[in-house]
Design an enzyme around this catalytic site. Sequence first.
Site, short mmCIF file in Angstrom:
data_model
loop_
_atom_site.label_atom_id
_atom_site.label_comp_id
_atom_site.label_asym_id
_atom_site.label_seq_id
_atom_site.Cartn_x
_atom_site.Cartn_y
_atom_site.Cartn_z
N TRP A 1 -28.64 -5.34 39.88
CA TRP A 1 -29.95 -5.26 40.52
C TRP A 1 -31.09 -5.51 39.54
O TRP A 1 -32.12 -6.07 39.92
CB TRP A 1 -30.12 -3.90 41.21
CG TRP A 1 -29.14 -3.72 42.32
CD1 TRP A 1 -28.09 -2.85 42.36
CD2 TRP A 1 -29.08 -4.47 43.55
NE1 TRP A 1 -27.39 -3.00 43.53
CE2 TRP A 1 -27.97 -3.98 44.28
CE3 TRP A 1 -29.85 -5.50 44.09
CZ2 TRP A 1 -27.62 -4.49 45.53
CZ3 TRP A 1 -29.49 -6.00 45.34
CH2 TRP A 1 -28.39 -5.49 46.05
N ASP B 1 -36.33 1.34 39.11
CA ASP B 1 -35.60 1.15 40.36
C ASP B 1 -34.55 2.26 40.38
O ASP B 1 -33.52 2.18 39.72
CB ASP B 1 -34.95 -0.24 40.39
CG ASP B 1 -34.04 -0.42 41.60
OD1 ASP B 1 -33.96 0.49 42.44
OD2 ASP B 1 -33.38 -1.49 41.68
N LYS C 1 -28.91 4.96 49.66
CA LYS C 1 -27.91 5.52 48.76
C LYS C 1 -27.96 7.05 48.82
O LYS C 1 -26.96 7.69 49.04
CB LYS C 1 -28.14 5.05 47.31
CG LYS C 1 -28.42 3.55 47.17
CD LYS C 1 -27.25 2.67 47.49
CE LYS C 1 -27.51 1.18 47.66
NZ LYS C 1 -28.36 0.49 46.74
C1 LIG Z 1 -28.81 -1.04 46.64
C2 LIG Z 1 -29.74 -1.32 45.54
C3 LIG Z 1 -30.77 -2.27 45.66
C4 LIG Z 1 -30.96 -3.15 46.88
O1 LIG Z 1 -31.46 -2.50 47.96
P1 LIG Z 1 -31.81 -3.30 49.29
O2 LIG Z 1 -32.32 -2.22 50.17
O3 LIG Z 1 -30.54 -3.92 49.79
O4 LIG Z 1 -32.82 -4.31 48.97
C5 LIG Z 1 -31.63 -2.43 44.59
N1 LIG Z 1 -31.49 -1.70 43.46
C6 LIG Z 1 -30.50 -0.80 43.31
C7 LIG Z 1 -30.38 -0.03 42.04
C8 LIG Z 1 -29.61 -0.58 44.35
O5 LIG Z 1 -28.61 0.32 44.19
#
Ligand SMILES: *Cc1c(COP(=O)(O)O)cnc(C)c1O
Length: 373
Positions: free
Chosen positions: A106, A178, A202
Amino acid sequence: MPEHRVYNFSAGPAVLPEPVLKQAQKDLWNIAGSGVGILEHSHRGKVFDKVLAEAEADCREVGNIPANYKVLFLQGGASQQFFMVPMNFLPADKSGAADYFETGEWSAKAIAEAKMFGRINVCGSSKDTNYSYIPPPSQRKYTPGTKYCWIESNSTVYGIAFKGVPEDCAKGVPIVADASSDIFSAPIDVTKYGMIIAGAQKNLGPSGTVVVIARNDLIETGRTDLPTMLQYRTHAKNESRYNTPPTFGIYLMGQTFKWIKSMGGLRAIEKINREKAALLYDHLDAQDFFIPHAQKDSRSIMNITFKCPTAELDEKFCKEAQAAGLDALKGHRTIGGMRASIYNAFPVEGVRALVEFMKKFEMANAGAAAAAR
Ligand SMILES: *Cc1c(COP(=O)(O)O)cnc(C)c1O
């Protein structure tokens, strides 16, 4: 195991707290005695006013979020933040620079997006080992005058995690995290960040909704020549209701914040998470059949990655695990093997069941493993 449910190790969308799902079942039909379900309420009506106000207040309480930070509920997933951050904070002429740690799938994607808006310096990377560690201070190279420093606090795909913020990052440079896969998995010192972004699916709620925790003064430095919906200040000024927000996502996150409070807050949640992760890591360290991916000092407590001695055995493991009620253990396609995602809502009994299953699998397949070596 509750009736008709399996142990769900999915990386996301992922397991949610049972009391939250049960409450949502009721509120889907009729929330707060209004005779109308949560999906059917106006986003500007009294019932939703309360849902939104409580979600924000509970988020602030759980995360100990100071008053000079906004809590925004946005759409577009965490991936939309990959371009919204550089688009807002790097100047239009692309002369700006930002530091990015590359520690997984990511953050690599975030880097690719950011490159459209300025000079992106990778200040630390573990790509050379397929992201098995967080680059230590000796391997970091920061850019002077950078606008912000981006980290993927927990690498969902590879199972590595930062311990807090990189403290050696230049003073005054806002850290943008993030935190999609480790938000509220442990206490967090929000004051060390300029911005924290997290997709809900998550640890918090349904996909599509994102929570953004951002310092007011940082929001104000954002570009003003962007589409209204893509400026953070729009959502800050309108308290997440410039347009119709993801009302169900906000509702469900609100219920999850209440659940975290009922569990005793983030300190208690962290304790449980550490116990769960230790069960699995202790077993991985005590045997020599499975091969853990993450280096010890960089291990995630949310996503735990490991392999069998061969890809054939990985496949067999996932298939037999699923038949035994241990679902979605297959690793991401870029790494293979297995990944056990054990977010806040994942029960400790499920981790114990996995460890027991691993022990049986090792015994049954030791011959095949020895032949492969
Ligand atoms: C799942 C995830 C994303 C992507 O999320 P979306 O909602 O599919 O855009 C981005 N960063 C991390 C760390 C993730 O675990």
